[in-house]
Design a protein around this motif. Structure first.
Motif, PDB file in Angstrom:
ATOM      1  N   TYR A 186       0.868  -1.184   0.000  1.00 17.28           N
ATOM      2  CA  TYR A 186       0.000   0.000   0.000  1.00 17.28           C
ATOM      3  C   TYR A 186       0.899   1.226   0.000  1.00 17.28           C
ATOM      4  O   TYR A 186       1.785   1.342   0.849  1.00 17.28           O
ATOM      5  CB  TYR A 186      -0.903  -0.001   1.244  1.00 17.28           C
ATOM      6  CG  TYR A 186      -1.952  -1.097   1.201  1.00 17.28           C
ATOM      7  CD1 TYR A 186      -3.221  -0.850   0.702  1.00 17.28           C
ATOM      8  CD2 TYR A 186      -1.645  -2.391   1.629  1.00 17.28           C
ATOM      9  CE1 TYR A 186      -4.173  -1.853   0.640  1.00 17.28           C
ATOM     10  CE2 TYR A 186      -2.592  -3.405   1.563  1.00 17.28           C
ATOM     11  CZ  TYR A 186      -3.859  -3.129   1.068  1.00 17.28           C
ATOM     12  OH  TYR A 186      -4.795  -4.122   0.995  1.00 17.28           O
ATOM     13  N   PHE A 211      -4.975   3.100   0.518  1.00 12.41           N
ATOM     14  CA  PHE A 211      -3.995   3.289   1.604  1.00 12.41           C
ATOM     15  C   PHE A 211      -4.645   3.982   2.801  1.00 12.41           C
ATOM     16  O   PHE A 211      -5.372   4.961   2.624  1.00 12.41           O
ATOM     17  CB  PHE A 211      -2.860   4.151   1.048  1.00 12.41           C
ATOM     18  CG  PHE A 211      -1.718   4.420   1.963  1.00 12.41           C
ATOM     19  CD1 PHE A 211      -1.052   3.393   2.605  1.00 12.41           C
ATOM     20  CD2 PHE A 211      -1.278   5.725   2.143  1.00 12.41           C
ATOM     21  CE1 PHE A 211       0.044   3.666   3.420  1.00 12.41           C
ATOM     22  CE2 PHE A 211      -0.185   5.994   2.952  1.00 12.41           C
ATOM     23  CZ  PHE A 211       0.465   4.971   3.587  1.00 12.41           C
ATOM     24  N   HIS A 212      -4.379   3.515   3.993  1.00 13.36           N
ATOM     25  CA  HIS A 212      -4.940   4.157   5.181  1.00 13.36           C
ATOM     26  C   HIS A 212      -4.438   5.583   5.351  1.00 13.36           C
ATOM     27  O   HIS A 212      -5.073   6.379   6.018  1.00 13.36           O
ATOM     28  CB  HIS A 212      -4.600   3.342   6.430  1.00 13.36           C
ATOM     29  CG  HIS A 212      -5.520   2.191   6.641  1.00 13.36           C
ATOM     30  ND1 HIS A 212      -5.421   1.337   7.704  1.00 13.36           N
ATOM     31  CD2 HIS A 212      -6.568   1.748   5.905  1.00 13.36           C
ATOM     32  CE1 HIS A 212      -6.364   0.418   7.620  1.00 13.36           C
ATOM     33  NE2 HIS A 212      -7.062   0.635   6.532  1.00 13.36           N
ATOM     34  N   GLY A 213      -3.309   5.889   4.782  1.00  9.01           N
ATOM     35  CA  GLY A 213      -2.772   7.243   4.904  1.00  9.01           C
ATOM     36  C   GLY A 213      -3.143   8.139   3.725  1.00  9.01           C
ATOM     37  O   GLY A 213      -2.645   9.250   3.612  1.00  9.01           O
ATOM     38  N   TRP A 214      -4.035   7.656   2.885  1.00  9.86           N
ATOM     39  CA  TRP A 214      -4.425   8.401   1.671  1.00  9.86           C
ATOM     40  C   TRP A 214      -4.869   9.817   2.015  1.00  9.86           C
ATOM     41  O   TRP A 214      -4.509  10.774   1.341  1.00  9.86           O
ATOM     42  CB  TRP A 214      -5.539   7.642   0.965  1.00  9.86           C
ATOM     43  CG  TRP A 214      -6.147   8.332  -0.210  1.00  9.86           C
ATOM     44  CD1 TRP A 214      -7.390   8.896  -0.266  1.00  9.86           C
ATOM     45  CD2 TRP A 214      -5.566   8.526  -1.513  1.00  9.86           C
ATOM     46  NE1 TRP A 214      -7.607   9.417  -1.517  1.00  9.86           N
ATOM     47  CE2 TRP A 214      -6.509   9.205  -2.304  1.00  9.86           C
ATOM     48  CE3 TRP A 214      -4.338   8.189  -2.076  1.00  9.86           C
ATOM     49  CZ2 TRP A 214      -6.269   9.560  -3.631  1.00  9.86           C
ATOM     50  CZ3 TRP A 214      -4.100   8.541  -3.408  1.00  9.86           C
ATOM     51  CH2 TRP A 214      -5.060   9.220  -4.166  1.00  9.86           C
ATOM     52  N   ARG A 261      -5.660   8.054  11.577  1.00 12.97           N
ATOM     53  CA  ARG A 261      -5.188   6.694  11.784  1.00 12.97           C
ATOM     54  C   ARG A 261      -3.917   6.389  10.995  1.00 12.97           C
ATOM     55  O   ARG A 261      -3.004   5.765  11.490  1.00 12.97           O
ATOM     56  CB  ARG A 261      -6.290   5.713  11.364  1.00 12.97           C
ATOM     57  CG  ARG A 261      -5.840   4.275  11.332  1.00 12.97           C
ATOM     58  CD  ARG A 261      -6.983   3.330  11.152  1.00 12.97           C
ATOM     59  NE  ARG A 261      -7.625   3.466   9.845  1.00 12.97           N
ATOM     60  CZ  ARG A 261      -8.542   2.615   9.390  1.00 12.97           C
ATOM     61  NH1 ARG A 261      -8.918   1.612  10.140  1.00 12.97           N
ATOM     62  NH2 ARG A 261      -9.083   2.792   8.210  1.00 12.97           N
ATOM     63  N   GLY A 262      -3.872   6.851   9.734  1.00  6.68           N
ATOM     64  CA  GLY A 262      -2.768   6.456   8.872  1.00  6.68           C
ATOM     65  C   GLY A 262      -1.498   7.273   9.051  1.00  6.68           C
ATOM     66  O   GLY A 262      -0.516   7.050   8.347  1.00  6.68           O
ATOM     67  N   TYR A 303       2.718  -1.224  12.076  1.00  6.14           N
ATOM     68  CA  TYR A 303       1.465  -0.468  12.046  1.00  6.14           C
ATOM     69  C   TYR A 303       0.362  -1.498  12.265  1.00  6.14           C
ATOM     70  O   TYR A 303       0.079  -2.333  11.405  1.00  6.14           O
ATOM     71  CB  TYR A 303       1.313   0.238  10.697  1.00  6.14           C
ATOM     72  CG  TYR A 303      -0.026   0.906  10.471  1.00  6.14           C
ATOM     73  CD1 TYR A 303      -0.293   2.179  10.968  1.00  6.14           C
ATOM     74  CD2 TYR A 303      -1.027   0.270   9.752  1.00  6.14           C
ATOM     75  CE1 TYR A 303      -1.514   2.793  10.752  1.00  6.14           C
ATOM     76  CE2 TYR A 303      -2.256   0.877   9.530  1.00  6.14           C
ATOM     77  CZ  TYR A 303      -2.493   2.140  10.031  1.00  6.14           C
ATOM     78  OH  TYR A 303      -3.702   2.732   9.812  1.00  6.14           O
ATOM     79  N   TYR A 324      -3.593  -2.303  13.471  1.00  5.10           N
ATOM     80  CA  TYR A 324      -4.902  -1.653  13.637  1.00  5.10           C
ATOM     81  C   TYR A 324      -6.005  -2.698  13.669  1.00  5.10           C
ATOM     82  O   TYR A 324      -5.826  -3.847  13.259  1.00  5.10           O
ATOM     83  CB  TYR A 324      -5.147  -0.649  12.505  1.00  5.10           C
ATOM     84  CG  TYR A 324      -5.481  -1.290  11.194  1.00  5.10           C
ATOM     85  CD1 TYR A 324      -4.482  -1.801  10.384  1.00  5.10           C
ATOM     86  CD2 TYR A 324      -6.814  -1.426  10.785  1.00  5.10           C
ATOM     87  CE1 TYR A 324      -4.791  -2.414   9.189  1.00  5.10           C
ATOM     88  CE2 TYR A 324      -7.133  -2.032   9.590  1.00  5.10           C
ATOM     89  CZ  TYR A 324      -6.118  -2.527   8.789  1.00  5.10           C
ATOM     90  OH  TYR A 324      -6.429  -3.142   7.615  1.00  5.10           O
ATOM     91  N   THR A 365      -9.657  -4.077  12.548  1.00  4.11           N
ATOM     92  CA  THR A 365     -10.599  -3.977  11.438  1.00  4.11           C
ATOM     93  C   THR A 365     -11.861  -4.760  11.762  1.00  4.11           C
ATOM     94  O   THR A 365     -11.820  -5.766  12.460  1.00  4.11           O
ATOM     95  CB  THR A 365      -9.978  -4.471  10.116  1.00  4.11           C
ATOM     96  OG1 THR A 365     -10.840  -4.097   9.028  1.00  4.11           O
ATOM     97  CG2 THR A 365      -9.815  -5.975  10.096  1.00  4.11           C
ATOM     98  N   ASN A 376       0.871  -4.292   9.569  1.00  2.95           N
ATOM     99  CA  ASN A 376       1.664  -3.801   8.443  1.00  2.95           C
ATOM    100  C   ASN A 376       3.071  -3.511   8.922  1.00  2.95           C
ATOM    101  O   ASN A 376       3.300  -3.253  10.107  1.00  2.95           O
ATOM    102  CB  ASN A 376       1.134  -2.462   7.925  1.00  2.95           C
ATOM    103  CG  ASN A 376      -0.154  -2.592   7.136  1.00  2.95           C
ATOM    104  OD1 ASN A 376      -0.186  -2.281   5.957  1.00  2.95           O
ATOM    105  ND2 ASN A 376      -1.219  -3.013   7.797  1.00  2.95           N
ATOM    106  N   ILE A 378     -10.664  -5.308  -0.570  1.00  4.78           N
ATOM    107  CA  ILE A 378     -10.728  -3.849  -0.682  1.00  4.78           C
ATOM    108  C   ILE A 378     -11.776  -3.443  -1.714  1.00  4.78           C
ATOM    109  O   ILE A 378     -12.248  -4.270  -2.497  1.00  4.78           O
ATOM    110  CB  ILE A 378      -9.359  -3.251  -1.074  1.00  4.78           C
ATOM    111  CG1 ILE A 378      -8.868  -3.838  -2.402  1.00  4.78           C
ATOM    112  CG2 ILE A 378      -8.344  -3.513   0.029  1.00  4.78           C
ATOM    113  CD1 ILE A 378      -7.594  -3.204  -2.906  1.00  4.78           C
TER     114      ILE A 378
END
Length: 216
Positions: free
Chosen positions: A45, A52-55, A70-71, A82, A84, A86, A94, A181
């Motif tokens: 990612y 991506f969680h950091g998008w 969060r990201g 990383y 988390y 879900t 990650n 996804i």
DNA sequence: ACGAGGATGCTCT
DNA sequence: GAGCATCCTCGTG
């Protein structure tokens, strides 16, 4: 066998995701017991990836990072965990990639258990066979006792690290689209060992969506 | 062998 | 309030 250092993770995310296949994930429990498994499935990612969680952390106008969210930790030091939750149920792990300030992560999706298998069964109540212990990202985390407490720790030393495999352990690697996804489903960023029974049973999301369309 | 549905809590491109 | 980088169980064939 050598432990992978920060330098290994300080590279393009796709390379790290590919190169982690075949390496050994090692977890040392509080009582000193050691668990390990051969990594057979990963997903990449990146910060240019809508899944991506950091998008949303990177402001595309200014190039600046938002301080909260969060990201955020996916932009941190390479070689950190990383972790988390879900679906409110499962922990996923990650590895943070790329140099600090650049976002990236590799999801560990499946390992082939090597050491500490009896201990893994204790935490994986529903597992009937070794194959069921860690053939999915949530199962892997449960088998290896990975949860919130390990978030943001370095994975270059105990209690959590990745080491080189033995000589001759260089499995074939194939790619597919990622699993589970709904955005960027067409990115072929999943890496796995073909025909390895410890790989997860998930169906890549591009195929899932194609089936859905066909049914309407 | 599938497929459907529920669990359960955090985040919010 | 919706949507999850998932897993498990219980139906039907």
């Amino acid at each position: 066998m050598r432990i992978l250092t920060e330098k290994f993770y300080d590279r393009p995310t796709l390379e790290v995701a590919h190169d982690l296949i075949g390496k050994h994930l090692v977890r040392v429990l509080d009582d000193g017991a050691k668990l390990s498994g051969r990594i057979v499935e990963t997903e990449a990612y990146t910060q240019d990836d809508p899944a991506f969680h950091g998008w949303g952390i990177l402001d595309r106008e200014t190039g600046l990072l938002k301080p909260e969210g969060r990201g955020r930790d996916l932009f941190g030091k390479p070689g950190t965990a990383y972790v988390y939750l879900t679906y409110g149920v499962h922990w996923l792990m990650n590895v943070v990639t790329e140099r600090e300030g650049i976002g990236g992560g590799v999801l560990l999706r499946a390992v082939e258990p090597l050491e500490g298998i009896a201990s893994m069964y204790e935490r994986r109540a529903s597992a009937r066979k070794d194959i069921d212990l860690a053939n999915g990202p949530g199962k892997l985390a449960q088998a290896f006792a990975i949860a919130e407490a390990l978030h943001n720790i370095s994975i270059t030393k105990p209690p959590l690290y990745v080491r080189e495999a033995g000589a001759g352990e260089h499995p074939a690697v194939e790619t597919s689209c990622r699993i589970g996804i709904t955005r960027a489903v067409e990115f072929p960023w999943r890496f796995y060992v073909p025909d390895n029974p410890y790989v997860s049973r998930g169906v890549p999301s591009d195929i899932v969506q194609a089936r859905k369309r066909g049914r309407v």
